[in-house]
Design a protein around this motif. Structure first.
Motif, PDB file in Angstrom:
ATOM      1  N   TYR A   1     -43.687  67.483 -71.758  1.00 57.84           N
ATOM      2  CA  TYR A   1     -43.670  66.054 -71.417  1.00 57.84           C
ATOM      3  C   TYR A   1     -42.450  65.698 -70.563  1.00 57.84           C
TER       4      TYR A   1
ATOM      5  N   ASP B   1     -45.348  51.884 -64.729  1.00 56.53           N
ATOM      6  CA  ASP B   1     -45.995  53.000 -65.426  1.00 56.53           C
ATOM      7  C   ASP B   1     -46.526  52.407 -66.724  1.00 56.53           C
TER       8      ASP B   1
ATOM      9  N   TYR C   1     -41.175  51.481 -67.224  1.00 57.06           N
ATOM     10  CA  TYR C   1     -41.993  52.321 -68.102  1.00 57.06           C
ATOM     11  C   TYR C   1     -42.424  51.477 -69.282  1.00 57.06           C
TER      12      TYR C   1
ATOM     13  N   HIS D   1     -50.050  56.974 -66.043  1.00 65.86           N
ATOM     14  CA  HIS D   1     -49.550  58.322 -66.336  1.00 65.86           C
ATOM     15  C   HIS D   1     -50.388  58.925 -67.477  1.00 65.86           C
TER      16      HIS D   1
ATOM     17  N   VAL E   1     -43.971  51.529 -72.349  1.00 71.97           N
ATOM     18  CA  VAL E   1     -44.349  52.596 -73.282  1.00 71.97           C
ATOM     19  C   VAL E   1     -43.800  52.263 -74.673  1.00 71.97           C
TER      20      VAL E   1
ATOM     21  N   HIS F   1     -51.910  51.597 -76.972  1.00 72.59           N
ATOM     22  CA  HIS F   1     -52.222  51.653 -75.538  1.00 72.59           C
ATOM     23  C   HIS F   1     -52.818  50.341 -75.046  1.00 72.59           C
TER      24      HIS F   1
ATOM     25  N   ASP G   1     -41.991  64.207 -66.673  1.00 78.08           N
ATOM     26  CA  ASP G   1     -41.291  62.961 -66.383  1.00 78.08           C
ATOM     27  C   ASP G   1     -40.131  63.160 -65.408  1.00 78.08           C
TER      28      ASP G   1
ATOM     29  N   ALA H   1     -51.544  54.500 -69.754  1.00 77.78           N
ATOM     30  CA  ALA H   1     -51.258  55.908 -70.034  1.00 77.78           C
ATOM     31  C   ALA H   1     -51.794  56.455 -71.356  1.00 77.78           C
ATOM     32  N   PRO H   2     -53.088  56.285 -71.632  1.00 82.88           N
ATOM     33  CA  PRO H   2     -53.635  56.920 -72.831  1.00 82.88           C
ATOM     34  C   PRO H   2     -53.713  58.440 -72.661  1.00 82.88           C
TER      35      PRO H   2
ATOM     36  N   PHE I   1     -36.819  58.399 -73.059  1.00 81.60           N
ATOM     37  CA  PHE I   1     -36.560  57.788 -71.755  1.00 81.60           C
ATOM     38  C   PHE I   1     -35.065  57.672 -71.464  1.00 81.60           C
TER      39      PHE I   1
ATOM     40  N   GLY J   1     -52.286  61.154 -70.086  1.00 81.36           N
ATOM     41  CA  GLY J   1     -52.037  62.459 -70.696  1.00 81.36           C
ATOM     42  C   GLY J   1     -53.276  63.309 -70.475  1.00 81.36           C
TER      43      GLY J   1
ATOM     44  N   GLN K   1     -40.534  55.950 -78.101  1.00 78.04           N
ATOM     45  CA  GLN K   1     -40.128  56.933 -77.091  1.00 78.04           C
ATOM     46  C   GLN K   1     -38.792  56.567 -76.435  1.00 78.04           C
TER      47      GLN K   1
END
Ligand code: ARG
Length: 578
Positions: free
Chosen positions: A316, A120, A338, A160, A340, A134, A320, A123-124, A348, A162, A344
């Motif tokens: 969100y 994953d 992930y 993923h 990311v 990103h 997920d 994901a912007p 997670f 947004g 975050q």
């Protein structure tokens, strides 16, 4: 197996078992590179307590067991307080090097059985700008995808995006206000951030616009066909801008890999209902929440993972939770990465814990947050332009290419070649800079450093590779035809060969730990070992006898293959010449 450290680990473990009993067969022999020999084993020091014997005595016993085997490919000597110095035979190193030269996979194994791995990444968010953060998740995620695929796994890329949520009400109303064509043109050009700010400003100041936007959220959620058409217009134009960046970067992500938040909409109601029915989620102040054990806030109260707001809206976390169930049940994953931002991390950890509670994430499936550290500007703060705005990514990438073009301007290439090299060097510099530091550390975005031709940079690695290609061009030789045999005379030849044997192990490690910077460090060491070799061991020069030249050309060919394969796994392009 060709990696000397792995071979020696196994050998020393066998010696440990033979000397002290089977229970020692999986002790870590602590094999490390040594400045006095090729490697040292440090295990005797740590075992001596457990065995109640002097460390030197323990080391001697291991050495005796090792060398008692006539097939042991080296020498072992006790030194200092109880180190074991191990030197490998030249012939063993040369034979293993010839072996990986003949191996189309260059000593890189395959994961057996292969795993199904979701990555994953990128994901912007369509409702905000795509920013440098990103950029980094795109680059790191892509390298992990290439690496894990090369190791024989089935990799499922998941972007993923947004692409859903309440802001889309005002974004669609703004689209109607400025006209479809104008909106599309601006979104394609990467003006999503300004577009969002305009919509936001109207939303805050214009009551009628606010009202329209709210109603639009409802029609969007209800799937009204005209609203969906407008949403698609908005998203398609935005995705065309993302694709521009992906294609500049040369990442392997395609539109097929888009699995945005909107994809999970049909699953959200059952996600909540199932979690509530199983008692994993409970109502708290009107909202539906999961309280995974072990998570508390500053006031020591259990921390909620909110999956349905008190107004009935999903967020969100809901998406997920739905995504994790889909990935496990439908995609049948063994591992989910992930890639990311590090900020975050709590999200997670709570998602994974909640999914484990619900039984949606079985123990056999590993879920890992590959934390991406923040990109900083030269001032050590969050990366922005001088005037304080966020930087448009297409402009940033174009600047990298322009600077690269200026750096090679005096080399006398025709325009087309120059543009090609500039593109590879510019993108290679940006990507390598992201990959060569550990993914979770913050780092300063600095064009001068990343575009430097010395040090652990993209351009240096590209140059090192192009230089070996030019050796073959000048010698009129084909790297594929350079088959050796490899023999080792000079210490620099030996050093290079020993280094090359570690390629397979480092690729496996980069995949297993999801750490591309390990591969960068290895490739940099390889390029340095090659430089030492090339300075000391003439290849094409007159007077070099035929067998030596064949061996040295084979070493060049093997180095070239390791660098090319390694850089390809990083996603760093290599221009033919530089
Ligand atoms: N769109 C999010 C962001 O920009 C990243 C999404 C990461 N993936 C996920 N499954 N939550 O921060």
């Amino acid at each position: 197996m060709t990696d000397p450290q792995l071979v020696l680990t196994e050998r020393v473990q066998q010696a440990l078992a033979a000397a002290f009993g089977a229970e020692y067969s999986d002790a870590d022999p602590l094999i490390r590179p040594s400045q006095f020999a090729d490697y040292q084993a440090n295990v005797a020091m740590s075992l001596s307590k457990r065995l109640r014997r002097a460390p030197r005595e323990v080391a001697q016993e291991i050495a005796d067991r090792l060398t008692a085997d006539p097939a042991f490919p080296g020498t072992a000597e006790v030194s200092g307080p109880g180190f074991l110095n191990i030197a490998l035979d030249d012939s063993w190193i040369a034979d293993r090097a010839s072996e990986i030269l003949a191996d189309p996979r260059t000593g890189v194994g395959t994961t057996t059985p292969p795993q199904t791995i979701v990555i994953d990444y990128s994901a912007p968010n369509a409702a905000k700008e795509m920013h440098v953060g990103h950029l980094r998740t795109t680059i790191v995620g892509d390298s992990l995808a290439r690496t894990l695929e090369h190791l024989g796994n089935r990799v499922v890329r998941q972007n993923h995006l947004g692409d859903w949520g309440t802001p889309f009400g005002m974004l669609i109303e703004h689209l109607l206000d400025i006209g479809e064509d104008a909106a599309i043109a601006r979104l394609e050009a990467g003006e999503g951030s300004e577009y969002y700010q305009e919509a936001r400003a109207k939303f805050d100041s214009d009551a009628a616009f606010k009202q329209r936007s709210r109603e639009r959220v409802s029609t969007l959620q209800a799937g009204d066909p005209e609203t969906m058409r407008l949403w698609h217009l908005f998203m398609d134009a935005t995705i065309r801008y993302f694709d521009k960046i992906y294609s500049m970067l040369g990442v392997t992500l395609t539109d097929e890999d888009i699995a945005g938040e909107s994809m999970y909409n049909p699953m959200l109601a059952t996600t909540c209902a199932d979690l509530e029915a199983s008692g994993v989620a409970t109502m708290s102040e009107g909202a539906l929440c999961v309280f995974p054990p072990g998570f508390t806030g500053s006031d020591d109260r259990p921390l909620p993972l909110m999956i349905r707001k008190s107004d009935g809206g999903y967020g969100y976390a809901t998406t997920d939770m739905a995504a994790i169930r889909y990935r496990v049940n439908d995609l049948k994953v063994d591992r989910i990465l992930y890639v990311v931002g590090a900020d975050q991390a709590l999200h997670f950890r709570m998602i994974f814990a909640a999914a484990r509670m619900a039984g949606w994430l079985p123990d056999a499936v590993s879920a890992e947050h590959i934390q991406i550290g923040m990109m900083l500007g030269a001032d050590g703060r969050r990366f922005r332009t001088r005037s304080g705005e966020t930087v448009k990514l297409t402009e940033l990438l174009t600047e990298a290419v322009d600077r690269a073009r200026a750096a090679i301007a005096e080399r006398g290439y025709d325009e087309a070649t120059q543009n090609e090299i500039a593109h590879s060097v510019g993108m290679g510099a940006v990507k390598y800079a992201d990959l060569s530091v550990s993914h979770d550390s913050e780092y300063i975005f600095d064009f001068d450093r990343m575009l430097g031709f010395t040090g652990n940079t993209g351009p240096y690695m590209q140059y090192a590779t192009a230089r070996i290609r030019s050796i073959f061009r000048r010698g009129g030789a084909d790297p594929a035809a350079a088959t050796g045999p490899i023999t080792l005379g000079h210490a620099a030849e030996r050093g290079l060969a020993l280094q090359l044997l570690g390629f397979g192990a480092v690729v496996e490690q980069a995949g297993a730990l999801a750490e591309p910077h390990r591969l960068c460090a290895y490739l940099f060491d390889t390029a340095s070992a090659f430089t030492a070799f090339y300075e000391n061991c003439p290849v094409l020069k007159e007077g070099v006898d035929e067998a030596t030249r064949a061996s040295r050309l084979a070493l060049c060919a093997l180095t070239l293959r390791v660098l090319e394969t390694g850089l390809d796994l990083l996603g760093v392009p290599v221009p033919e010449r530089m």
